[in-house]
Design a protein around this motif. Structure first.
Motif, PDB file in Angstrom:
ATOM      1  N   LEU A 151     -10.211  -3.976  -4.946  1.00 27.12           N
ATOM      2  CA  LEU A 151      -9.630  -5.046  -4.150  1.00 27.12           C
ATOM      3  C   LEU A 151      -8.914  -4.486  -2.921  1.00 27.12           C
ATOM      4  CD1 LEU A 151      -9.457  -8.136  -4.287  1.00 27.12           C
ATOM      5  CD2 LEU A 151      -7.236  -7.861  -5.384  1.00 27.12           C
ATOM      6  N   GLU A 152      -8.237  -3.369  -3.114  1.00 24.61           N
ATOM      7  CA  GLU A 152      -7.528  -2.752  -1.990  1.00 24.61           C
ATOM      8  C   GLU A 152      -8.500  -2.245  -0.935  1.00 24.61           C
ATOM      9  OE1 GLU A 152      -4.277  -2.912  -1.371  1.00 24.61           O
ATOM     10  OE2 GLU A 152      -4.241  -4.150  -3.178  1.00 24.61           O
ATOM     11  N   ARG A 153      -9.652  -1.758  -1.365  1.00 32.01           N
ATOM     12  CA  ARG A 153     -10.663  -1.297  -0.406  1.00 32.01           C
ATOM     13  C   ARG A 153     -11.211  -2.475   0.399  1.00 32.01           C
ATOM     14  NH1 ARG A 153     -15.049   2.390  -2.975  1.00 32.01           N
ATOM     15  NH2 ARG A 153     -15.654   2.493  -0.790  1.00 32.01           N
ATOM     16  N   LYS A 159      -9.565  -5.284   1.021  1.00 36.97           N
ATOM     17  CA  LYS A 159      -8.497  -5.686   1.931  1.00 36.97           C
ATOM     18  C   LYS A 159      -8.421  -4.742   3.131  1.00 36.97           C
ATOM     19  CE  LYS A 159      -5.319  -8.236  -0.999  1.00 36.97           C
ATOM     20  NZ  LYS A 159      -3.935  -8.378  -1.448  1.00 36.97           N
ATOM     21  N   ALA A 160      -8.575  -3.461   2.873  1.00 35.26           N
ATOM     22  CA  ALA A 160      -8.534  -2.481   3.961  1.00 35.26           C
ATOM     23  C   ALA A 160      -9.698  -2.695   4.926  1.00 35.26           C
ATOM     24  CB  ALA A 160      -8.557  -1.062   3.391  1.00 35.26           C
ATOM     25  N   HIS A 168      -8.939  -5.726   7.005  1.00 28.29           N
ATOM     26  CA  HIS A 168      -7.900  -5.378   7.986  1.00 28.29           C
ATOM     27  C   HIS A 168      -8.504  -4.569   9.139  1.00 28.29           C
ATOM     28  CE1 HIS A 168      -3.816  -4.651   9.378  1.00 28.29           C
ATOM     29  NE2 HIS A 168      -4.191  -3.409   9.623  1.00 28.29           N
ATOM     30  N   SER A 225      -5.249 -10.692   9.033  1.00 30.90           N
ATOM     31  CA  SER A 225      -6.034 -10.040   7.966  1.00 30.90           C
ATOM     32  C   SER A 225      -5.757 -10.674   6.614  1.00 30.90           C
ATOM     33  CB  SER A 225      -5.703  -8.543   7.899  1.00 30.90           C
ATOM     34  OG  SER A 225      -6.038  -7.905   9.087  1.00 30.90           O
ATOM     35  N   GLU A 226      -4.497 -10.916   6.317  1.00 27.92           N
ATOM     36  CA  GLU A 226      -4.127 -11.512   5.028  1.00 27.92           C
ATOM     37  C   GLU A 226      -4.678 -12.930   4.905  1.00 27.92           C
ATOM     38  OE1 GLU A 226      -2.724 -11.731   1.251  1.00 27.92           O
ATOM     39  OE2 GLU A 226      -2.795  -9.952   2.525  1.00 27.92           O
ATOM     40  N   GLU A 282     -11.411 -15.398  -0.314  1.00 31.54           N
ATOM     41  CA  GLU A 282     -11.292 -15.598  -1.759  1.00 31.54           C
ATOM     42  C   GLU A 282     -11.531 -17.065  -2.123  1.00 31.54           C
ATOM     43  OE1 GLU A 282      -8.272 -12.394  -3.679  1.00 31.54           O
ATOM     44  OE2 GLU A 282      -7.325 -13.912  -2.410  1.00 31.54           O
TER      45      GLU A 282
END
Length: 108
Positions: A2-4, A6-7, A10, A37-38, A45
């Motif tokens: 998930l972090e990838r 989001k990155a 971004h 980005s957020e 989602e």
């Protein structure tokens, strides 16, 4: 994982903001890019969940073009764009099938 994602969102939002900034001669703060980005990630989602529910409602396990068109129905310009791209895909698929038929017909 998930972090990838989001990155990646971004990074791409940052690239798009940079393009707009150069084109419009403005600047975006890091906080603005982070906020865009957020919001973008959260909206994606929501889109993913909606698409999944549309397919499930139709008793399918695969999301298809009709689901995407249904998702885009609230934005007339997006719906028009998606419909146009869908027509292009259908035409390209037909052309490819015709080429395959001609190739297989000449080899027989």
């Amino acid at each position: 994982m998930l972090e990838r994602l989001k990155a990646a969102v971004h990074y791409n939002v940052g690239c798009l903001c940079q393009e707009v900034a150069e084109d419009q001669d403005i600047q975006f703060s890091k906080q603005t890019i982070a906020a865009i980005s957020e919001i973008t990630f959260r909206q994606c989602e929501i889109f993913a969940k909606d698409l999944e529910m549309f397919a499930r409602h139709a008793k399918r396990s695969t999301i298809n073009l009709d689901d995407v068109k249904l998702l885009a129905r609230r934005s007339s310009s997006l719906e028009k764009y998606i419909s146009q791209k869908a027509e292009e895909l259908v035409l390209n698929n037909l052309e490819q099938k015709e080429r395959k038929k001609k190739k297989s017909g000449t080899t027989k």
